[in-house]
Design a protein around this motif. Structure first.
Motif, PDB file in Angstrom:
ATOM      1  N   ARG A  70      22.701  32.654 -10.058  1.00 47.28           N
ATOM      2  CA  ARG A  70      20.904  32.848 -10.167  1.00 47.28           C
ATOM      3  C   ARG A  70      20.352  32.746  -8.875  1.00 47.28           C
ATOM      4  NH1 ARG A  70      20.913  27.833 -14.466  1.00 47.28           N
ATOM      5  NH2 ARG A  70      22.364  27.089 -12.830  1.00 47.28           N
ATOM      6  N   LEU A  71      18.901  32.856  -9.168  1.00 48.77           N
ATOM      7  CA  LEU A  71      18.159  32.347  -7.855  1.00 48.77           C
ATOM      8  C   LEU A  71      18.640  31.246  -7.143  1.00 48.77           C
ATOM      9  CD1 LEU A  71      15.036  34.503  -8.609  1.00 48.77           C
ATOM     10  CD2 LEU A  71      16.450  35.202  -6.620  1.00 48.77           C
ATOM     11  N   SER A  72      18.405  30.570  -8.356  1.00 49.13           N
ATOM     12  CA  SER A  72      17.905  28.793  -8.182  1.00 49.13           C
ATOM     13  C   SER A  72      19.276  28.443  -7.116  1.00 49.13           C
ATOM     14  CB  SER A  72      17.884  28.123  -9.409  1.00 49.13           C
ATOM     15  OG  SER A  72      19.371  28.458 -10.403  1.00 49.13           O
ATOM     16  N   ASP A  73      20.725  29.267  -7.498  1.00 46.12           N
ATOM     17  CA  ASP A  73      21.590  28.696  -7.236  1.00 46.12           C
ATOM     18  C   ASP A  73      22.078  29.022  -5.085  1.00 46.12           C
ATOM     19  OD1 ASP A  73      23.013  27.112  -8.997  1.00 46.12           O
ATOM     20  OD2 ASP A  73      23.879  28.452 -10.101  1.00 46.12           O
ATOM     21  N   SER A  74      21.340  30.174  -5.540  1.00 46.99           N
ATOM     22  CA  SER A  74      21.349  31.047  -3.821  1.00 46.99           C
ATOM     23  C   SER A  74      20.602  30.564  -3.154  1.00 46.99           C
ATOM     24  CB  SER A  74      21.146  32.446  -4.407  1.00 46.99           C
ATOM     25  OG  SER A  74      19.744  32.826  -5.236  1.00 46.99           O
ATOM     26  N   ALA A  75      19.048  30.080  -3.412  1.00 50.67           N
ATOM     27  CA  ALA A  75      18.605  29.091  -2.485  1.00 50.67           C
ATOM     28  C   ALA A  75      19.370  27.857  -2.542  1.00 50.67           C
ATOM     29  CB  ALA A  75      16.840  28.919  -3.513  1.00 50.67           C
ATOM     30  N   LYS A  76      19.843  26.800  -2.788  1.00 44.39           N
ATOM     31  CA  LYS A  76      20.740  26.272  -2.883  1.00 44.39           C
ATOM     32  C   LYS A  76      21.094  26.426  -0.833  1.00 44.39           C
ATOM     33  CE  LYS A  76      20.411  24.196  -7.566  1.00 44.39           C
ATOM     34  NZ  LYS A  76      21.223  23.188  -8.077  1.00 44.39           N
ATOM     35  N   LYS A  77      22.017  27.218  -0.801  1.00 43.71           N
ATOM     36  CA  LYS A  77      22.842  27.493   0.200  1.00 43.71           C
ATOM     37  C   LYS A  77      22.600  28.393   0.898  1.00 43.71           C
ATOM     38  CE  LYS A  77      26.385  28.678  -3.572  1.00 43.71           C
ATOM     39  NZ  LYS A  77      27.377  29.458  -4.221  1.00 43.71           N
ATOM     40  N   VAL A  78      20.613  29.236   0.515  1.00 39.23           N
ATOM     41  CA  VAL A  78      21.023  30.096   1.460  1.00 39.23           C
ATOM     42  C   VAL A  78      19.207  29.116   2.428  1.00 39.23           C
ATOM     43  CG1 VAL A  78      20.135  32.149   2.602  1.00 39.23           C
ATOM     44  CG2 VAL A  78      22.238  32.399   1.250  1.00 39.23           C
ATOM     45  N   GLY A  79      19.046  29.223   3.706  1.00 43.67           N
ATOM     46  CA  GLY A  79      17.624  28.438   3.980  1.00 43.67           C
ATOM     47  C   GLY A  79      17.388  29.768   4.510  1.00 43.67           C
ATOM     48  N   VAL A  80      15.709  30.065   4.631  1.00 48.19           N
ATOM     49  CA  VAL A  80      15.108  31.430   5.895  1.00 48.19           C
ATOM     50  C   VAL A  80      14.131  30.520   6.558  1.00 48.19           C
ATOM     51  CG1 VAL A  80      13.797  33.406   5.547  1.00 48.19           C
ATOM     52  CG2 VAL A  80      15.620  32.682   3.303  1.00 48.19           C
ATOM     53  N   VAL A  81      14.216  31.050   7.563  1.00 49.04           N
ATOM     54  CA  VAL A  81      12.611  30.727   8.513  1.00 49.04           C
ATOM     55  C   VAL A  81      12.345  32.021   9.106  1.00 49.04           C
ATOM     56  CG1 VAL A  81      11.716  29.727  10.288  1.00 49.04           C
ATOM     57  CG2 VAL A  81      14.053  28.237   9.622  1.00 49.04           C
ATOM     58  N   GLY A  82      11.068  31.967   8.696  1.00 47.29           N
ATOM     59  CA  GLY A  82      10.429  33.173   9.240  1.00 47.29           C
ATOM     60  C   GLY A  82       9.854  34.139  10.479  1.00 47.29           C
ATOM     61  N   GLN A  83       9.167  34.654  10.690  1.00 44.39           N
ATOM     62  CA  GLN A  83       8.599  35.050  12.113  1.00 44.39           C
ATOM     63  C   GLN A  83       7.696  33.635  12.260  1.00 44.39           C
ATOM     64  OE1 GLN A  83       7.610  38.684  13.675  1.00 44.39           O
ATOM     65  NE2 GLN A  83       8.753  39.400  12.437  1.00 44.39           N
ATOM     66  N   PHE A  84       7.191  33.426  12.921  1.00 43.64           N
ATOM     67  CA  PHE A  84       6.098  32.181  12.370  1.00 43.64           C
ATOM     68  C   PHE A  84       4.381  33.147  12.593  1.00 43.64           C
ATOM     69  CE2 PHE A  84       3.642  28.300  13.127  1.00 43.64           C
ATOM     70  CZ  PHE A  84       2.237  28.696  13.821  1.00 43.64           C
ATOM     71  N   ASN A  85       4.017  33.184  11.324  1.00 45.46           N
ATOM     72  CA  ASN A  85       2.492  33.661  11.636  1.00 45.46           C
ATOM     73  C   ASN A  85       1.533  32.936  11.315  1.00 45.46           C
ATOM     74  OD1 ASN A  85       3.369  32.638   9.511  1.00 45.46           O
ATOM     75  ND2 ASN A  85       3.526  34.591   7.890  1.00 45.46           N
ATOM     76  N   HIS A  86       0.790  31.356  12.155  1.00 44.26           N
ATOM     77  CA  HIS A  86      -0.161  30.815  11.268  1.00 44.26           C
ATOM     78  C   HIS A  86      -0.174  30.696  10.620  1.00 44.26           C
ATOM     79  CE1 HIS A  86      -1.012  31.860  15.672  1.00 44.26           C
ATOM     80  NE2 HIS A  86      -0.908  33.800  15.428  1.00 44.26           N
ATOM     81  N   LEU A  87       0.605  30.031   9.926  1.00 47.87           N
ATOM     82  CA  LEU A  87       1.444  29.627   7.857  1.00 47.87           C
ATOM     83  C   LEU A  87      -0.146  28.010   7.849  1.00 47.87           C
ATOM     84  CD1 LEU A  87       4.334  30.104   7.139  1.00 47.87           C
ATOM     85  CD2 LEU A  87       2.648  31.190   6.669  1.00 47.87           C
ATOM     86  N   ASP A  88      -0.776  27.601   7.396  1.00 55.47           N
ATOM     87  CA  ASP A  88      -1.698  26.685   7.368  1.00 55.47           C
ATOM     88  C   ASP A  88      -2.003  25.834   6.294  1.00 55.47           C
ATOM     89  OD1 ASP A  88      -2.746  26.651  10.096  1.00 55.47           O
ATOM     90  OD2 ASP A  88      -4.821  28.544   9.600  1.00 55.47           O
TER      91      ASP A  88
END
Length: 258
Positions: A70-88
């Motif tokens: 399940r998506l909710s279960d994989s979200a508990k196992k995998v963390g993601v950090v992308g390219q910095f794109n000036h998120l505010d």
């Protein structure tokens, strides 16, 4: 967590972006993806963390097919950090990092004492404990990227995926960020542009070109002038520091001007 990517193929807009790629990432390994722009690194990562669905092939977490998780279960196992794109984000540092606890909670559930402790622990790991009440928008680029890493760590992931996380950072923050990641002792899969940094921090590299893996192995063994010429179409000289084993790469662009 053991990650196994088996003959993944991704076609977007009638173009084959990923062409039957396979890779393995063992528990605690820092795996690097390198290759020129447009070779498919980001598409491969987005497929692994389920933004894109592969046309063929399989992705396994600890032997279990991702499509059966399940998506909710994989979200508990995998963390993601992308390219910095000036998120505010109009949030404090602590509020933003607490967002990393979302996969572990039901919708609209209040933050618990455990959530706060895990968020604060993640903030301490990235050396930002004095910034918890600061507004995220007031931080520098390097500080923001460390906070986004803390948000991913608050998920308590077993695999951390980094999509060129140092792309917009100066060398000080590049070294800080990758040193923090290396010290975590969890599985890491990172797309990196800088070959010297990739050689310094990665246990194993997969080299991509035109949607395929063209080489894989330990950095000091596979990063050669011949490989760089084949993949990046430039010439270089490589020196190895006798004391540290780190590689120093000097490039000679194959530019011709009329």
């Amino acid at each position: 967590m053991h990650l196994s990517v088996q003959k993944i193929k991704v076609t977007l807009g009638n173009k084959d972006i990923i062409r039957e790629i396979s890779l393995e990432s063992g528990k605690g390994e820092f795996i690097g993806l390198i290759g020129p722009n447009g070779c498919g690194k980001s598409t491969l990562l987005r497929t692994i963390y389920r933004v894109i669905k592969p046309n063929t092939g399989a992705i396994l977490f600890d032997g279990k097919d991702l499509k059966d998780i399940r998506l909710s279960d994989s979200a508990k196992k995998v963390g993601v950090v992308g390219q910095f794109n000036h998120l505010d984000f109009d949030l404090t540092v602590l509020e933003l990092v607490l967002m990393g606890r979302s996969p572990h909670k039901s919708l609209l559930a209040a933050d618990t004492a455990e959530d706060y402790e895990l968020a604060l622990s993640a903030i301490r790991k990235v050396g930002m404990e004095n910034y918890t009440d600061r507004n995220f928008t007031t931080l520098s680029g390097g500080e923001k990227q460390r906070i986004l890493l803390a948000r991913a760590l608050a998920q308590q992931p077993r695999l951390l995926i980094l999509d060129e996380p140092t792309n917009h950072l100066d060398i000080k923050y590049q070294l800080q960020l990758l040193s923090i990641v290396k010290s975590l002792g969890i599985g890491v899969l990172a797309a990196l542009h800088d070959l010297s940094l990739a050689a310094m921090y990665c246990d194993k590299l997969y080299v991509m070109k035109d949607g395929k893996i063209v080489a894989c192995g330990q950095p000091n063994k596979i990063i050669t002038p011949e490989l760089i010429h084949e993949v990046y179409e430039i010439d270089c000289a490589i020196q190895k520091n006798a004391a540290t084993g780190c590689l120093s790469i000097s490039y000679y662009p194959a530019c011709r001007y009329a």
